[in-house]
Write an enzyme that holds these catalytic residues in place. Structure first.
Site, PDB file in Angstrom:
ATOM      1  N   THR A  36       0.833  -1.203   0.000  1.00  7.11           N
ATOM      2  CA  THR A  36       0.000   0.000   0.000  1.00  7.11           C
ATOM      3  C   THR A  36       0.868   1.254   0.000  1.00  7.11           C
ATOM      4  O   THR A  36       0.629   2.201  -0.764  1.00  7.11           O
ATOM      5  CB  THR A  36      -0.931   0.004   1.229  1.00  7.11           C
ATOM      6  OG1 THR A  36      -1.714  -1.190   1.232  1.00  7.11           O
ATOM      7  CG2 THR A  36      -1.842   1.215   1.201  1.00  7.11           C
ATOM      8  N   ARG A  63       4.371 -10.792   8.435  1.00  2.50           N
ATOM      9  CA  ARG A  63       3.385 -11.330   9.375  1.00  2.50           C
ATOM     10  C   ARG A  63       3.234 -10.429  10.601  1.00  2.50           C
ATOM     11  O   ARG A  63       2.162 -10.356  11.189  1.00  2.50           O
ATOM     12  CB  ARG A  63       3.790 -12.740   9.816  1.00  2.50           C
ATOM     13  CG  ARG A  63       3.475 -13.835   8.804  1.00  2.50           C
ATOM     14  CD  ARG A  63       3.662 -15.198   9.412  1.00  2.50           C
ATOM     15  NE  ARG A  63       3.125 -16.243   8.549  1.00  2.50           N
ATOM     16  CZ  ARG A  63       2.760 -17.446   8.989  1.00  2.50           C
ATOM     17  NH1 ARG A  63       2.881 -17.742  10.268  1.00  2.50           N
ATOM     18  NH2 ARG A  63       2.293 -18.349   8.160  1.00  2.50           N
ATOM     19  N   LYS A 137     -13.938  -0.580  17.918  1.00  2.00           N
ATOM     20  CA  LYS A 137     -14.301  -0.490  19.333  1.00  2.00           C
ATOM     21  C   LYS A 137     -14.266   0.964  19.809  1.00  2.00           C
ATOM     22  O   LYS A 137     -15.127   1.392  20.596  1.00  2.00           O
ATOM     23  CB  LYS A 137     -13.347  -1.331  20.176  1.00  2.00           C
ATOM     24  CG  LYS A 137     -13.599  -1.217  21.675  1.00  2.00           C
ATOM     25  CD  LYS A 137     -12.722  -2.135  22.499  1.00  2.00           C
ATOM     26  CE  LYS A 137     -13.019  -1.966  23.993  1.00  2.00           C
ATOM     27  NZ  LYS A 137     -12.268  -2.919  24.827  1.00  2.00           N
ATOM     28  N   HIS A 275     -45.360 -23.005  -6.142  1.00  2.00           N
ATOM     29  CA  HIS A 275     -45.299 -23.030  -4.678  1.00  2.00           C
ATOM     30  C   HIS A 275     -44.356 -24.121  -4.170  1.00  2.00           C
ATOM     31  O   HIS A 275     -44.692 -24.899  -3.270  1.00  2.00           O
ATOM     32  CB  HIS A 275     -46.699 -23.191  -4.090  1.00  2.00           C
ATOM     33  CG  HIS A 275     -47.639 -22.099  -4.489  1.00  2.00           C
ATOM     34  ND1 HIS A 275     -47.517 -20.802  -4.027  1.00  2.00           N
ATOM     35  CD2 HIS A 275     -48.691 -22.093  -5.352  1.00  2.00           C
ATOM     36  CE1 HIS A 275     -48.477 -20.058  -4.569  1.00  2.00           C
ATOM     37  NE2 HIS A 275     -49.192 -20.812  -5.383  1.00  2.00           N
ATOM     38  N   ARG A 512     -35.754 -43.207   2.451  1.00  2.00           N
ATOM     39  CA  ARG A 512     -36.918 -42.324   2.598  1.00  2.00           C
ATOM     40  C   ARG A 512     -36.541 -40.912   2.176  1.00  2.00           C
ATOM     41  O   ARG A 512     -35.415 -40.463   2.406  1.00  2.00           O
ATOM     42  CB  ARG A 512     -37.367 -42.326   4.054  1.00  2.00           C
ATOM     43  CG  ARG A 512     -38.673 -41.600   4.298  1.00  2.00           C
ATOM     44  CD  ARG A 512     -38.990 -41.568   5.785  1.00  2.00           C
ATOM     45  NE  ARG A 512     -38.135 -40.621   6.497  1.00  2.00           N
ATOM     46  CZ  ARG A 512     -38.117 -40.501   7.825  1.00  2.00           C
ATOM     47  NH1 ARG A 512     -38.848 -41.295   8.575  1.00  2.00           N
ATOM     48  NH2 ARG A 512     -37.337 -39.603   8.384  1.00  2.00           N
TER      49      ARG A 512
END
Length: 516
Positions: A36, A63, A137, A275, A512
């Site tokens: 950036t 990191r 926050k 439906h 089923r």
């Protein structure tokens, strides 16, 4: 209060340079990191490096760079708390008034074919979410931006008044916590899948908004349409709307039902839905024949229905479709001739979804979440496919080859009909559908009445076992010649005996398909 110092660190650089220029022109100092900072410097924007603020180099391949008291002290200090401000002064920590951060592209990384576990883990952002949470926050005093779509408003308010409004800061803080929650949900989902954890002690899911809807099932209900971020491409949310009115809540719900059924078939197939239940399903040698069968299955109910096809819509099929009022046609594609015909109907929604016939990505589980008061029911989606080995003939007479083909066809339909469900079929089309009844023989009577004389020589599929032989007796009276059902009732033998008396062939699947 005014914005004097901003920290900018983004993976998505959309609109970054114009936004940063406006901040700099308003007298805001910019702290930045890595890529950036390089992008801003290249654009001629003055930048303070993160190491100049922390007094510590970026380490471990980036990191660790922003995890430092000089950053988080500047973010979390309560500006009207004398103790906080005194500590900042004693420690020579400056306040940070604006944070602009978006996160490592974890979703995009794990969506790539062949992504490795190591690559996915490396794209879990740590410092970014921590800065976002700290700033959010403390939004009473700190502005925080996670979405380039908010650049315009934030820059405009700073240019006009030197700071954002408290209302804006609250809105942005809420967006940040939604964003980080969704980000963490994707990570948790990926890791759950990796270790085979299907039903964890805490289930966190996330969806991305596709669009606001005019209303829900009824005009007095509010509604919006969301999609799973990493769902396979064969979903209504991935379809391209080529024509017609905006989709409604009921349109989307019914289109999803149509898509689920049509994807059951490899042959050219068309499904008509009303439906959430199929009113007509047909397969043919081409898509025109399949549509004609789906239409003939129930010419009354298809009016105002949703239609899905698993082959492109051609001119001949479009000419047939044009003759009926349909809400939606969902297909892999449309020929130009078909589009020209169907677009004559101003409100007809045409949805193109090329991936209709593609297999779904393999996952540990595809879950269906159904909200209930105070919680949710979660289960695997019913993706069970019937194999020839699972079909067991239980009657004296075996089904003919033709009957067996129709039984398999009907079984794919009944799986998607609301229980109690009965489907009658012949000639590769449904001829009667009994859905959502409180007893099975009631569902059978509805399907048989709809079929009329066509029931003679047809087959019957039931989504669950027969608790007594009354459904077989009704089928025999109507001329049904073969039945497919799961079996498993303590009174199975009564139904088998009834089939043998009437010369009906019956097969059990031991599966089923309740659908509530």
């Amino acid at each position: 209060m005014s914005v004097k110092k901003a920290l900018i660190s983004v993976s998505d650089k959309t609109g970054l340079v114009p936004f940063a220029r406006r901040l700099a022109a308003a007298g805001v100092e910019i702290i930045s990191t890595g890529g950036t900072a390089a992008s801003l410097k290249e654009a001629g924007i003055s930048v303070i490096g993160i190491s100049d603020v922390t007094g510590f180099p970026e380490i471990m391949d980036g990191r660790v760079k922003t995890l430092h008291p000089n950053i988080h002290g500047g973010l979390l200090a309560v500006r009207d708390n004398e103790s906080h401000m005194r500590q900042l002064k004693e420690l020579n920590i400056g306040t940070i008034d604006l944070v602009v951060v978006n996160l490592y592209p974890f979703k995009e990384t794990i969506a790539k074919p062949g992504v490795t576990y190591a690559e996915a883990i490396e794209n879990i952002d740590i410092g970014g979410p921590t800065m976002l949470r700290s700033a959010a926050k403390n939004h009473q005093f700190v502005s925080v931006v996670v979405d380039p779509a908010d650049y315009e408003q934030v820059a405009g308010e700073i240019e006009a008044a030197g700071d954002t409004t408290l209302e804006t800061r609250r809105r942005l803080a809420a967006k940040v916590f939604r964003h980080t929650a969704a980000y963490d949900a994707l990570i948790a989902g990926y890791l759950n899948e990796t270790v085979g954890e299907v039903f964890p002690e805490n289930l966190t899911v996330t969806y991305e908004k596709v669009q606001d809807l005019r209303y829900g099932e009824n005009p007095h209900q509010r509604a919006a349409f969301y999609q799973e971020p990493l769902h396979g491409r064969a979903a209504v949310s991935r379809a391209e709307q080529l024509h017609g009115k905006e989709l409604s809540y009921n349109n989307i719900n019914d289109a999803d039902a149509a898509l689920a059924i049509v994807r059951e078939y490899a042959e050219p197939a068309v499904v008509a839905i009303k439906h959430s239940n199929p009113c007509g399903v047909g397969i043919g040698t081409d898509i025109r024949e399949a549509y004609q069968k789906a239409y003939d299955a129930d010419p009354v109910s298809i009016f105002g229905g949703i239609v899905a096809a698993n082959r492109p819509i051609d001119e001949a099929t479009a000419l047939l479709m044009k003759e009926t009022f349909l809400e939606i046609i969902l297909a892999p594609d449309f020929t130009q001739e078909a589009l020209d015909i169907l677009k004559e109907k101003k409100n007809l929604r045409l949805l193109r979804l090329p991936s209709i016939a593609e297999a779904q990505p393999q996952k540990t589980a595809v879950l269906r979440v159904a909200p209930v008061a105070g919680g949710a029911l979660v289960q695997d989606c019913d993706l069970k496919q019937l194999t020839d080995e699972e079909i067991r003939v239980v009657t004296d007479r075996e089904p003919t080859e033709g009957e067996l083909a129709q039984l398999k066809f009907a079984w794919k339909v009944v799986k998607h009909v609301k229980s109690n469900a009965i489907v009658l079929a012949r000639d590769n089309m449904t001829i009667g559908v009994g859905a959502g009844q409180m007893n099975r023989v009631g569902a059978a009577k509805i399907a048989i009445e709809q079929a009329g004389d066509k029931a003679q020589g047809a087959v019957l599929a039931s989504d669950a076992f027969f608790p007594m032989p009354d459904t077989v007796e009704a089928a025999a009276k109507a001329g049904i010649t073969a039945i497919i059902q799961p079996g498993g009732s303590v009174r199975d033998q009564d139904s088998i005996d009834a089939c043998n008396r009437f010369g009906i062939a019956m097969v059990f699947t031991s599966v089923r398909h309740f659908k509530h």
